[in-house]
Write an enzyme that holds these catalytic residues in place. Structure first.
Site, short mmCIF file in Angstrom:
data_model
loop_
_atom_site.label_atom_id
_atom_site.label_comp_id
_atom_site.label_asym_id
_atom_site.label_seq_id
_atom_site.Cartn_x
_atom_site.Cartn_y
_atom_site.Cartn_z
N ALA A 1 1.61 -1.64 -6.45
CA ALA A 1 2.28 -1.49 -5.16
C ALA A 1 1.40 -0.74 -4.17
O ALA A 1 1.44 -1.00 -2.96
CB ALA A 1 3.61 -0.76 -5.34
N ASP A 2 0.59 0.19 -4.68
CA ASP A 2 -0.30 0.94 -3.79
C ASP A 2 -1.35 0.04 -3.15
O ASP A 2 -1.73 0.23 -1.99
CB ASP A 2 -0.96 2.09 -4.54
CG ASP A 2 -1.75 1.62 -5.77
OD1 ASP A 2 -1.46 0.52 -6.31
OD2 ASP A 2 -2.64 2.37 -6.21
N THR B 1 -8.26 6.39 -8.79
CA THR B 1 -8.49 6.47 -10.22
C THR B 1 -9.45 5.36 -10.65
O THR B 1 -10.35 5.56 -11.46
CB THR B 1 -7.17 6.36 -10.98
OG1 THR B 1 -6.28 7.38 -10.52
CG2 THR B 1 -7.39 6.54 -12.47
N VAL C 1 2.56 6.90 -5.02
CA VAL C 1 2.44 7.54 -6.33
C VAL C 1 1.36 6.84 -7.14
O VAL C 1 1.54 5.70 -7.59
CB VAL C 1 3.78 7.50 -7.10
CG1 VAL C 1 3.66 8.28 -8.41
CG2 VAL C 1 4.91 8.06 -6.24
N GLY C 2 0.23 7.49 -7.34
CA GLY C 2 -0.85 6.95 -8.15
C GLY C 2 -0.89 7.58 -9.52
O GLY C 2 -0.17 8.55 -9.80
N ASN C 3 -1.76 7.07 -10.37
CA ASN C 3 -1.86 7.61 -11.72
C ASN C 3 -2.37 9.04 -11.74
O ASN C 3 -1.97 9.84 -12.58
CB ASN C 3 -2.78 6.73 -12.56
CG ASN C 3 -2.16 5.40 -12.88
OD1 ASN C 3 -1.14 5.31 -13.54
ND2 ASN C 3 -2.77 4.33 -12.38
N THR C 4 -3.25 9.37 -10.81
CA THR C 4 -3.86 10.70 -10.78
C THR C 4 -3.30 11.56 -9.66
O THR C 4 -2.99 12.73 -9.86
CB THR C 4 -5.39 10.58 -10.60
OG1 THR C 4 -5.91 9.76 -11.64
CG2 THR C 4 -6.04 11.96 -10.68
#
Length: 247
Positions: free
Chosen positions: A108-109, A132, A7-10
């Site tokens: 974490a990514d 991002t 799960v990333g910001n974008t």
């Protein structure tokens, strides 16, 4: 089947593993307003497009940099897949030593991508993650996460040029003490001033350079420094994290 979710910001990346084989991947927009039920239905629809049965999911591993979505995804996985997800936390995972000043600050990514990169390409290694933000991850010959340099991502740079919208914290634009940042300010300063031009020298070894992330394939073609491209290193890292945890 193991479902891995980065799960990333974008964007959010998903991958299905049968054993160690990554059989299917998806890349979707990260949406903060979805409920757990909406995410469950959304995942089911994605699986249908790839011919994957939702009932085949018996484990879920997640790397998230969007804390607001963690309980939402936890609830969705429990209800729709009948299993609680395992979250990768940089400060508690045991697959890779994190030598930064505050491991809990590390995304974490990035840890997942570092673990995946080490598995696929060995060490020493520099993983360039085009997301991002553009992040240069330094991994020592001993397989340790040394630190990073963070620069504005390609999309952020374009947005800033068009809309002059600040996307990163305000920092003093000055030369940092080192190229491998051990805290957030150092990482940002290094990414803007150095990129990975000095990172190899500071590591003291001739590290390989590999690229990952959504834009890796496009950008990596423009430079001979990047030796290989693997857009799914974070998913591979999550698979390794889950496998280590269930032994």
């Amino acid at each position: 089947m193991l479902l891995t979710i980065d799960v990333g910001n974008t964007e959010t990346k998903l991958g299905c593993f049968w054993g160690s084989e990554l059989s299917q991947t998806w890349r979707v927009t990260t949406e903060l307003r979805r409920t757990s039920d909406e995410y469950g239905v959304f995942f089911t629809q994605l699986f249908a497009t790839g011919g994957v049965e939702g009932g085949a999911v018996d484990a879920v591993a997640i790397a998230s940099v969007v804390p607001k979505l963690d309980p939402v995804l936890d609830s969705a996985c429990r209800r729709f897949f009948g299993t609680p997800p395992v979250f990768l936390h940089p400060q508690t995972q045991r697959l890779m030593p994190v030598l930064t000043e505050n491991p809990s600050e590390v995304g974490a990514d990035l840890i997942a991508a570092a673990i995946g990169g080490r598995e696929r390409f060995g060490t020493p290694l520099i993983v360039v993650s085009f997301g991002t933000a553009t992040v240069f991850i330094a991994i020592s010959a001993a397989g340790e996460y040394l630190g990073v340099a963070i620069a504005p991502g390609v999309t952020i740079s374009i947005d800033a040029l068009i809309g002059r919208t600040a996307k990163l914290p305000q920092i003093a634009l000055e030369t940092p003490k080192r190229a491998i940042g051990r805290n957030t300010n150092e990482a940002l300063q290094s990414g803007i001033v150095y990129g990975f031009a000095r990172m190899r020298g500071e590591m003291g070894v001739d590290a390989r350079v590999v690229a990952t992330g959504g834009l890796a394939g496009i950008v990596a073609k423009q430079t001979p420094i990047v030796e290989a491209v693997d857009p799914h290193l974070s998913l591979v890292g999550l698979q390794l994290f889950h496998r280590a945890g269930v032994k």
